[in-house]
Write an enzyme that holds these catalytic residues in place. Structure first.
Site, PDB file in Angstrom:
ATOM      1  N   ASN A 188      13.424 -63.837-104.431  1.00  0.00           N
ATOM      2  CA  ASN A 188      12.239 -63.474-103.642  1.00  0.00           C
ATOM      3  C   ASN A 188      11.405 -62.541-104.505  1.00  0.00           C
ATOM      4  O   ASN A 188      11.839 -62.102-105.564  1.00  0.00           O
ATOM      5  CB  ASN A 188      12.633 -62.819-102.312  1.00  0.00           C
ATOM      6  CG  ASN A 188      13.431 -61.563-102.513  1.00  0.00           C
ATOM      7  OD1 ASN A 188      12.933 -60.578-103.082  1.00  0.00           O
ATOM      8  ND2 ASN A 188      14.687 -61.582-102.123  1.00  0.00           N
ATOM      9  N   ASP A 233      20.617 -66.363-104.817  1.00  0.00           N
ATOM     10  CA  ASP A 233      20.253 -65.011-105.271  1.00  0.00           C
ATOM     11  C   ASP A 233      21.442 -64.068-105.132  1.00  0.00           C
ATOM     12  O   ASP A 233      21.807 -63.349-106.075  1.00  0.00           O
ATOM     13  CB  ASP A 233      19.078 -64.519-104.410  1.00  0.00           C
ATOM     14  CG  ASP A 233      18.233 -63.457-105.084  1.00  0.00           C
ATOM     15  OD1 ASP A 233      17.273 -62.986-104.451  1.00  0.00           O
ATOM     16  OD2 ASP A 233      18.527 -63.105-106.240  1.00  0.00           O
ATOM     17  N   GLY A 258      16.816 -73.738 -98.957  1.00  0.00           N
ATOM     18  CA  GLY A 258      17.753 -73.000 -98.095  1.00  0.00           C
ATOM     19  C   GLY A 258      16.984 -72.120 -97.135  1.00  0.00           C
ATOM     20  O   GLY A 258      16.282 -72.595 -96.241  1.00  0.00           O
TER      21      GLY A 258
HETATM   22  N1  APR Z   1      25.000 -72.989-106.176  1.00  0.00           N
HETATM   23  C1  APR Z   1      24.097 -73.989-106.002  1.00  0.00           C
HETATM   24  N2  APR Z   1      23.287 -74.060-104.933  1.00  0.00           N
HETATM   25  C2  APR Z   1      23.407 -73.092-104.009  1.00  0.00           C
HETATM   26  C3  APR Z   1      24.308 -72.009-104.133  1.00  0.00           C
HETATM   27  C4  APR Z   1      25.130 -71.994-105.281  1.00  0.00           C
HETATM   28  N3  APR Z   1      26.016 -71.006-105.499  1.00  0.00           N
HETATM   29  N4  APR Z   1      24.163 -71.195-103.043  1.00  0.00           N
HETATM   30  C5  APR Z   1      23.217 -71.767-102.273  1.00  0.00           C
HETATM   31  N5  APR Z   1      22.770 -72.904-102.842  1.00  0.00           N
HETATM   32  C6  APR Z   1      21.751 -73.846-102.374  1.00  0.00           C
HETATM   33  C7  APR Z   1      21.450 -73.822-100.897  1.00  0.00           C
HETATM   34  O1  APR Z   1      22.345 -74.693-100.222  1.00  0.00           O
HETATM   35  C8  APR Z   1      20.022 -74.362-100.890  1.00  0.00           C
HETATM   36  O2  APR Z   1      20.065 -75.777-100.893  1.00  0.00           O
HETATM   37  O3  APR Z   1      20.537 -73.479-103.022  1.00  0.00           O
HETATM   38  C9  APR Z   1      19.433 -73.907-102.233  1.00  0.00           C
HETATM   39  C10 APR Z   1      18.447 -72.754-102.127  1.00  0.00           C
HETATM   40  O4  APR Z   1      18.851 -71.910-101.068  1.00  0.00           O
HETATM   41  P1  APR Z   1      18.574 -70.328-101.077  1.00  0.00           P
HETATM   42  O5  APR Z   1      19.525 -69.672-101.991  1.00  0.00           O
HETATM   43  O6  APR Z   1      18.542 -69.904 -99.635  1.00  0.00           O
HETATM   44  O7  APR Z   1      17.132 -70.159-101.732  1.00  0.00           O
HETATM   45  P2  APR Z   1      15.679 -70.385-101.115  1.00  0.00           P
HETATM   46  O8  APR Z   1      15.668 -71.418-100.048  1.00  0.00           O
HETATM   47  O9  APR Z   1      14.803 -70.558-102.314  1.00  0.00           O
HETATM   48  O10 APR Z   1      15.353 -68.984-100.406  1.00  0.00           O
HETATM   49  C11 APR Z   1      15.164 -67.851-101.221  1.00  0.00           C
HETATM   50  O11 APR Z   1      16.733 -66.559 -99.954  1.00  0.00           O
HETATM   51  O12 APR Z   1      18.606 -65.636-100.876  1.00  0.00           O
HETATM   52  C12 APR Z   1      17.316 -65.370-100.470  1.00  0.00           C
HETATM   53  O13 APR Z   1      16.573 -63.594-101.906  1.00  0.00           O
HETATM   54  C13 APR Z   1      16.431 -64.977-101.636  1.00  0.00           C
HETATM   55  O14 APR Z   1      14.593 -64.355-100.227  1.00  0.00           O
HETATM   56  C14 APR Z   1      15.072 -65.351-101.111  1.00  0.00           C
HETATM   57  C15 APR Z   1      15.355 -66.633-100.352  1.00  0.00           C
END
Ligand code: APR
Length: 168
Positions: free
Chosen positions: A24, A34, A119
């Site tokens: 973010n 993240d 996600g």
């Molecule tokens: N490896 C691969 N993919 C992953 C992992 C992992 N370890 N953990 C989660 N994912 C996948 C989720 O299933 C989703 O499909 O990564 C994708 C992105 O999900 P998020 O991590 O929630 O990222 P995003 O949707 O871009 O949202 C970003 O979420 O974690 C917070 O700080 C971050 O505010 C920001 C927001």
């Protein structure tokens, strides 16, 4: 042509020069990818990110990997899905374009992406996968590179596989 690789599992398992964080704008960590990256990299990552924040959606900030195996982490901020009329597609495409530009500038060969924005940010998996695969297959900075898509969940795995299969 780049080599597009689908990794069905955890982004942190991938052997790569660069790992991409779905961050973010504050760059101070969060959940999902993240949270996993910050936990694995350790507290020094947050200190390094503090100096680079804020990161506007679509842009990239670069840190070393700290406790992670990859040399570098590219922190990019995807768009929050708001129905598709707020330029979300172009912002998401810019995340991939800017990461590829940084990879090329550094002369590195392999990058691993999560499914950015699909996600917490709610981007529909199929539309996000089409953008990821289209940008990474065509971008000049991707030519000759290994591009890994780490699909953590079945929905993104299917979406990415379908988008990759649709390539000419
Ligand atoms: N490896 C691969 N993919 C992953 C992992 C992992 N370890 N953990 C989660 N994912 C996948 C989720 O299933 C989703 O499909 O990564 C994708 C992105 O999900 P998020 O991590 O929630 O990222 P995003 O949707 O871009 O949202 C970003 O979420 O974690 C917070 O700080 C971050 O505010 C920001 C927001």
């Amino acid at each position: 042509m780049p080599r597009l690789i689908l990794h069905a599992g955890d982004l942190l398992e991938v052997d790569t020069d660069v790992i991409v964080n779905a961050a973010n704008s504050s760059l101070l960590g969060g959940g999902g990818v993240d949270g996993a990256i910050h936990r694995a990299a350790g507290p020094a990552l947050k200190e390094a990110c503090r100096l680079l924040a804020p990161c506007p959606p679509g842009e990239v900030r670069v840190t070393e990997g700290f406790g992670l195996a990859p040399r570098l982490i590219f922190h990019t901020v995807g768009p929050i899905w708001q129905g598709g009329q707020r330029n979300e597609a172009d912002i998401l495409a810019n995340c991939y374009r800017n990461c590829l530009g940084e990879l090329s500038r550094r002369g590195l060969g392999r990058i691993a992406f999560p499914a950015i924005s699909t996600g917490a940010y709610g981007y529909p998996a199929a539309a996000a996968a089409r953008i990821a695969v289209m940008v990474c297959s065509r971008h000049p900075a991707a030519q000759g590179k290994d591009i890994v898509f780490a699909a953590f969940d079945p929905q993104n795995r299917a979406a990415l596989a379908s988008a990759m299969n649709a390539l000419p």
